[in-house]
Structure formats: structure tokens, C-alpha cells
Scaffold this motif. Structure first.
Motif, PDB file in Angstrom:
ATOM      1  N   ASP A  44     -10.407 -38.117  56.594  1.00  0.00           N
ATOM      2  CA  ASP A  44     -10.223 -37.516  57.926  1.00  0.00           C
ATOM      3  C   ASP A  44      -9.951 -36.021  57.851  1.00  0.00           C
ATOM      4  OD1 ASP A  44      -7.709 -37.552  56.813  1.00  0.00           O
ATOM      5  OD2 ASP A  44      -6.737 -38.630  58.459  1.00  0.00           O
ATOM      6  N   ARG A  45     -10.285 -35.396  56.694  1.00  0.00           N
ATOM      7  CA  ARG A  45     -10.039 -33.974  56.512  1.00  0.00           C
ATOM      8  C   ARG A  45     -11.337 -33.185  56.640  1.00  0.00           C
ATOM      9  NH1 ARG A  45      -7.012 -34.133  50.812  1.00  0.00           N
ATOM     10  NH2 ARG A  45      -8.982 -35.199  50.333  1.00  0.00           N
ATOM     11  N   PRO A  46     -11.259 -31.925  57.024  1.00  0.00           N
ATOM     12  CA  PRO A  46     -12.474 -31.124  57.151  1.00  0.00           C
ATOM     13  C   PRO A  46     -13.101 -30.832  55.797  1.00  0.00           C
ATOM     14  CG  PRO A  46     -10.532 -29.760  57.492  1.00  0.00           C
ATOM     15  CD  PRO A  46     -10.056 -31.177  57.431  1.00  0.00           C
ATOM     16  N   ALA A  47     -14.416 -30.602  55.805  1.00  0.00           N
ATOM     17  CA  ALA A  47     -15.177 -30.317  54.587  1.00  0.00           C
ATOM     18  C   ALA A  47     -15.896 -28.984  54.730  1.00  0.00           C
ATOM     19  CB  ALA A  47     -16.193 -31.429  54.324  1.00  0.00           C
ATOM     20  N   LEU A  48     -16.129 -28.341  53.588  1.00  0.00           N
ATOM     21  CA  LEU A  48     -16.789 -27.036  53.553  1.00  0.00           C
ATOM     22  C   LEU A  48     -17.942 -27.086  52.575  1.00  0.00           C
ATOM     23  CD1 LEU A  48     -16.915 -23.933  54.130  1.00  0.00           C
ATOM     24  CD2 LEU A  48     -15.331 -23.656  52.192  1.00  0.00           C
ATOM     25  N   GLU A  49     -19.160 -26.725  53.041  1.00  0.00           N
ATOM     26  CA  GLU A  49     -20.310 -26.648  52.139  1.00  0.00           C
ATOM     27  C   GLU A  49     -20.607 -25.198  51.803  1.00  0.00           C
ATOM     28  OE1 GLU A  49     -24.887 -28.128  51.352  1.00  0.00           O
ATOM     29  OE2 GLU A  49     -23.984 -28.506  53.323  1.00  0.00           O
ATOM     30  N   LEU A  50     -20.788 -24.930  50.511  1.00  0.00           N
ATOM     31  CA  LEU A  50     -21.186 -23.616  50.033  1.00  0.00           C
ATOM     32  C   LEU A  50     -22.703 -23.552  49.974  1.00  0.00           C
ATOM     33  CD1 LEU A  50     -18.654 -23.208  47.064  1.00  0.00           C
ATOM     34  CD2 LEU A  50     -18.283 -22.865  49.522  1.00  0.00           C
ATOM     35  N   GLY A  51     -23.299 -22.545  50.620  1.00  0.00           N
ATOM     36  CA  GLY A  51     -24.752 -22.493  50.702  1.00  0.00           C
ATOM     37  C   GLY A  51     -25.284 -23.596  51.597  1.00  0.00           C
ATOM     38  N   VAL A  52     -24.803 -23.651  52.823  1.00  0.00           N
ATOM     39  CA  VAL A  52     -25.119 -24.773  53.721  1.00  0.00           C
ATOM     40  C   VAL A  52     -26.586 -24.797  54.133  1.00  0.00           C
ATOM     41  CG1 VAL A  52     -24.488 -23.514  55.815  1.00  0.00           C
ATOM     42  CG2 VAL A  52     -24.318 -26.004  55.788  1.00  0.00           C
ATOM     43  N   GLY A  53     -27.268 -23.643  54.117  1.00  0.00           N
ATOM     44  CA  GLY A  53     -28.683 -23.612  54.481  1.00  0.00           C
ATOM     45  C   GLY A  53     -28.914 -24.118  55.889  1.00  0.00           C
ATOM     46  N   THR A  54     -29.920 -24.969  56.043  1.00  0.00           N
ATOM     47  CA  THR A  54     -30.269 -25.508  57.357  1.00  0.00           C
ATOM     48  C   THR A  54     -29.550 -26.819  57.664  1.00  0.00           C
ATOM     49  OG1 THR A  54     -32.193 -26.661  56.448  1.00  0.00           O
ATOM     50  CG2 THR A  54     -32.548 -24.429  57.281  1.00  0.00           C
ATOM     51  N   GLY A  55     -28.619 -27.199  56.801  1.00  0.00           N
ATOM     52  CA  GLY A  55     -27.821 -28.383  57.093  1.00  0.00           C
ATOM     53  C   GLY A  55     -28.422 -29.690  56.621  1.00  0.00           C
ATOM     54  N   ARG A  56     -29.203 -29.644  55.547  1.00  0.00           N
ATOM     55  CA  ARG A  56     -29.831 -30.861  55.018  1.00  0.00           C
ATOM     56  C   ARG A  56     -28.813 -31.982  54.830  1.00  0.00           C
ATOM     57  NH1 ARG A  56     -30.614 -32.969  49.812  1.00  0.00           N
ATOM     58  NH2 ARG A  56     -29.376 -31.249  48.953  1.00  0.00           N
ATOM     59  N   VAL A  68     -17.297 -30.449  59.704  1.00  0.00           N
ATOM     60  CA  VAL A  68     -17.995 -29.759  58.622  1.00  0.00           C
ATOM     61  C   VAL A  68     -18.130 -28.278  58.942  1.00  0.00           C
ATOM     62  CG1 VAL A  68     -20.077 -29.663  57.194  1.00  0.00           C
ATOM     63  CG2 VAL A  68     -19.315 -31.860  58.127  1.00  0.00           C
ATOM     64  N   HIS A  69     -17.773 -27.462  57.968  1.00  0.00           N
ATOM     65  CA  HIS A  69     -18.008 -26.025  58.011  1.00  0.00           C
ATOM     66  C   HIS A  69     -18.984 -25.695  56.877  1.00  0.00           C
ATOM     67  CE1 HIS A  69     -14.570 -24.813  60.713  1.00  0.00           C
ATOM     68  NE2 HIS A  69     -14.254 -26.061  60.428  1.00  0.00           N
ATOM     69  N   GLY A  70     -19.757 -24.630  57.071  1.00  0.00           N
ATOM     70  CA  GLY A  70     -20.695 -24.227  56.032  1.00  0.00           C
ATOM     71  C   GLY A  70     -20.839 -22.722  55.985  1.00  0.00           C
ATOM     72  N   VAL A  71     -20.942 -22.179  54.779  1.00  0.00           N
ATOM     73  CA  VAL A  71     -21.164 -20.743  54.628  1.00  0.00           C
ATOM     74  C   VAL A  71     -22.546 -20.508  54.039  1.00  0.00           C
ATOM     75  CG1 VAL A  71     -18.727 -20.208  54.362  1.00  0.00           C
ATOM     76  CG2 VAL A  71     -20.099 -20.659  52.337  1.00  0.00           C
ATOM     77  N   ASP A  72     -23.172 -19.446  54.483  1.00  0.00           N
ATOM     78  CA  ASP A  72     -24.479 -19.050  53.961  1.00  0.00           C
ATOM     79  C   ASP A  72     -24.656 -17.564  54.257  1.00  0.00           C
ATOM     80  OD1 ASP A  72     -27.082 -20.997  53.137  1.00  0.00           O
ATOM     81  OD2 ASP A  72     -27.569 -18.915  53.629  1.00  0.00           O
ATOM     82  N   SER A  73     -25.354 -16.866  53.363  1.00  0.00           N
ATOM     83  CA  SER A  73     -25.581 -15.433  53.569  1.00  0.00           C
ATOM     84  C   SER A  73     -26.758 -15.157  54.494  1.00  0.00           C
ATOM     85  CB  SER A  73     -25.809 -14.734  52.226  1.00  0.00           C
ATOM     86  OG  SER A  73     -26.929 -15.296  51.559  1.00  0.00           O
ATOM     87  N   LYS A  82     -27.586 -24.210  63.455  1.00  0.00           N
ATOM     88  CA  LYS A  82     -26.988 -24.372  64.778  1.00  0.00           C
ATOM     89  C   LYS A  82     -27.902 -25.161  65.702  1.00  0.00           C
ATOM     90  CE  LYS A  82     -24.785 -21.714  68.488  1.00  0.00           C
ATOM     91  NZ  LYS A  82     -24.406 -20.349  68.963  1.00  0.00           N
ATOM     92  N   GLU A  83     -29.218 -24.888  65.620  1.00  0.00           N
ATOM     93  CA  GLU A  83     -30.172 -25.621  66.443  1.00  0.00           C
ATOM     94  C   GLU A  83     -30.209 -27.104  66.069  1.00  0.00           C
ATOM     95  OE1 GLU A  83     -33.832 -23.647  65.734  1.00  0.00           O
ATOM     96  OE2 GLU A  83     -33.218 -21.758  66.663  1.00  0.00           O
ATOM     97  N   LYS A  84     -30.234 -27.390  64.779  1.00  0.00           N
ATOM     98  CA  LYS A  84     -30.310 -28.775  64.315  1.00  0.00           C
ATOM     99  C   LYS A  84     -29.049 -29.575  64.635  1.00  0.00           C
ATOM    100  CE  LYS A  84     -31.671 -29.740  60.204  1.00  0.00           C
ATOM    101  NZ  LYS A  84     -31.869 -29.706  58.743  1.00  0.00           N
ATOM    102  N   SER A  85     -27.900 -28.916  64.473  1.00  0.00           N
ATOM    103  CA  SER A  85     -26.639 -29.643  64.600  1.00  0.00           C
ATOM    104  C   SER A  85     -26.072 -29.625  66.016  1.00  0.00           C
ATOM    105  CB  SER A  85     -25.596 -29.048  63.644  1.00  0.00           C
ATOM    106  OG  SER A  85     -25.174 -27.761  64.081  1.00  0.00           O
ATOM    107  N   GLY A  86     -26.661 -28.783  66.875  1.00  0.00           N
ATOM    108  CA  GLY A  86     -26.090 -28.647  68.209  1.00  0.00           C
ATOM    109  C   GLY A  86     -24.695 -28.062  68.189  1.00  0.00           C
ATOM    110  N   GLY A  87     -24.404 -27.344  67.119  1.00  0.00           N
ATOM    111  CA  GLY A  87     -23.096 -26.716  67.008  1.00  0.00           C
ATOM    112  C   GLY A  87     -22.025 -27.606  66.397  1.00  0.00           C
ATOM    113  N   THR A  88     -22.378 -28.830  65.986  1.00  0.00           N
ATOM    114  CA  THR A  88     -21.369 -29.712  65.390  1.00  0.00           C
ATOM    115  C   THR A  88     -20.987 -29.273  63.980  1.00  0.00           C
ATOM    116  OG1 THR A  88     -23.080 -31.231  64.556  1.00  0.00           O
ATOM    117  CG2 THR A  88     -22.150 -31.688  66.738  1.00  0.00           C
ATOM    118  N   VAL A  89     -21.859 -28.499  63.309  1.00  0.00           N
ATOM    119  CA  VAL A  89     -21.518 -27.903  62.023  1.00  0.00           C
ATOM    120  C   VAL A  89     -21.164 -26.444  62.276  1.00  0.00           C
ATOM    121  CG1 VAL A  89     -22.323 -27.294  59.713  1.00  0.00           C
ATOM    122  CG2 VAL A  89     -23.037 -29.457  60.748  1.00  0.00           C
ATOM    123  N   HIS A  90     -20.019 -26.020  61.792  1.00  0.00           N
ATOM    124  CA  HIS A  90     -19.518 -24.676  62.043  1.00  0.00           C
ATOM    125  C   HIS A  90     -20.020 -23.746  60.944  1.00  0.00           C
ATOM    126  CE1 HIS A  90     -16.787 -26.566  64.950  1.00  0.00           C
ATOM    127  NE2 HIS A  90     -16.542 -27.460  64.014  1.00  0.00           N
TER     128      HIS A  90
END
Length: 249
Positions: A44-56, A68-73, A82-90
Motif C-alpha cells: 500500500d506504499r507509493p512506488a517510483l520508476e526511474l526512466g518511466v518512459g511512456t509507462g509500459r 506510481v510516480h515516474g521520472v524521465d528526462s 500522461k495521455e496513456k495514464s490519464g494522469g494516474t501516473v505522476h
């Protein structure tokens, strides 16, 4: 050009085709297995993806109820996310090698499909792992999916990745086992022209990766060949490694 700038340009260039590349030309089709694996670790804890890309993986993980949070350059990658997730991935636009997420802490940080190896020096990879440790809760976990260097061909390699009705996908690569680098071009040939997608990886052998993780404050908890728990063997193509924060003596 810095590694960060190159990664951003590469991400912006590849973003619009990343999700539609066929077969071996694109990322492994393992998101349906990766997401439940990661969800079980996050709880039940938040997760962070490094290099989240398009959210595969981030998108199906969020669909399982994980924050879910994700960082990408790459700005373009994050727009598609954002389009794929509807904003559910930060999404957060920044260099995943030097995270700056304020006081946010996560129960799980993960970097999949060789993302760590996009950092081209050992020092940068260790700095990334230290940065990830800083973002984790005390009992948080780190998951890395990395190639097995023993699966790489020696020297140069040219191969037809996929034959499609509208063109041909080729990979041309050079493996330097001393520098531990793979320099490659993914080339798309079609009636509309030729497109080049260059990339470079600096890989680490599992034993080196474990040492770098220990320097960054982690200890290995488990290692398997895939998200289904298959045993990791010398001929495995990838490994999925789970690290925990090292406990003080």
C-alpha cells in the motif's frame, strides 16, 4: 553533450514509436508480469520508476491500485505517459541519476530494461543507487532488471530484428568487453526513408552491481531470471534483482 542531454534527445526522438515497435525491436513484452510482481512488493506504499518512459509498466502498475510516480528526462515521453495514464501516473521531468523529489519517500523504487545502464560510468551508476536509497522508506525495496553480459555477442553484431510489411528493423551494435559498453544503432528502413536511433549502455556484471549496491547502502535480497521467479542461470538473458536497505550493525 552530457549523458543527460543525450538521454533527453533520445527519449524525445523515440517516444512516438516506442510503444509500437515490433518484437525484439522494442522493450520486452513482460509488463503484464512485471506489474503484479512490483505491486506485491509495493503493497500500500507509493512506488517510483526511474526512466518511466511512456509507462509500459507504470500504467498497468497504477491500474493495480499502486500510487506510481515516474521520472524521465524526455518531455515527449512524459506527455505520452500522461495521455496513456490519464494522469494516474505522476510524471516528473528530471535526470533519474540525481533525483530531486523533495521530501517524498517511497516503499519501492524500480528501474527496468537496462535503465540503470544508460548511465555511462560506474560513478554515475553508484550515484543513482545512492539517490534511490535516499528516496526510499527505511524498509523500502529497490528492483533492477538488467541484461546478463554473458548473453552479449563479442565484437560487432548486425542482425535483422524484424521484417514488417512497411519496412525492416535492424540492430547494428559494437560490444567492448573491456570498457563494458554496448554502442548501437537501431535502424528503421521504410518507403518513407531511414531513421536512426543510436544508444549506448555501460553494463555491470551482477557481482559488480551487488558491490555498487552495497556501496549505496543496499543488500541483495533475491535474484531471478524473470518476474515469474525462474532461476537465474549463466545463459539467462536478464536478471530481476531485489535489494533492501542494508541494516546497520
Amino acid at each position: 553533450m552530457s549523458d543527460h542531454d543525450f538521454a533527453k534527445l533520445y527519449g524525445d526522438k523515440i517516444a512516438d514509436v516506442y510503444d509500437v515497435w515490433p518484437g525484439d525491436a522494442g522493450p520486452p513484452p513482460d509488463a503484464d508480469r512485471a506489474a503484479p510482481f512490483l505491486a506485491a512488493l509495493a503493497g500500500d506504499r507509493p512506488a517510483l520508476e526511474l526512466g518511466v518512459g511512456t509507462g509500459r509498466v507504470a500504467v498497468p502498475l497504477a491500474e493495480l491500485g499502486v500510487e506510481v510516480h515516474g521520472v524521465d528526462s524526455s518531455e515527449r515521453m512524459l506527455e505520452i505517459l500522461k495521455e496513456k495514464s490519464g494522469g494516474t501516473v505522476h510524471g516528473h521531468q528530471q535526470d533519474f541519476g540525481a533525483l530531486d523529489l523533495g521530501e517524498r519517500r517511497f516503499g519501492l523504487v524500480f528501474a527496468l530494461f537496462n535503465t540503470l545502464f544508460c548511465l555511462l560510468t560506474q560513478d554515475e551508476q553508484i550515484a543513482c543507487l545512492r539517490s534511490a536509497a535516499h528516496c526510499l522508506e527505511p524498509d523500502g525495496l529497490l528492483v533492477l532488471q538488467c541484461l546478463n553480459p554473458r548473453s552479449l555477442p563479442d565484437g560487432g553484431d548486425v542482425g535483422v530484428v524484424e521484417l514488417e510489411r512497411d519496412g525492416v528493423h535492424l540492430d547494428v551494435s559494437k560490444h567492448d568487453s573491456v570498457a563494458q559498453t554496448v554502442t548501437a544503432h537501431h535502424i528503421v528502413l521504410s518507403e518513407t526513408g531511414t531513421r536512426f536511433f543510436p544508444y549506448t549502455l555501460r553494463y555491470s556484471h551482477p557481482t559488480e552491481l551487488d558491490l555498487m549496491a552495497r556501496i549505496a547502502g543496499f543488500e541483495l535480497r533475491s535474484r531471478h531470471a524473470d518476474y515469474d521467479g525462474a532461476a537465474y542461470r549463466p545463459d539467462s538473458r536478464y536478471h530481476v534483482s531485489v535489494y533492501a536497505r542494508a541494516q546497520d550493525d
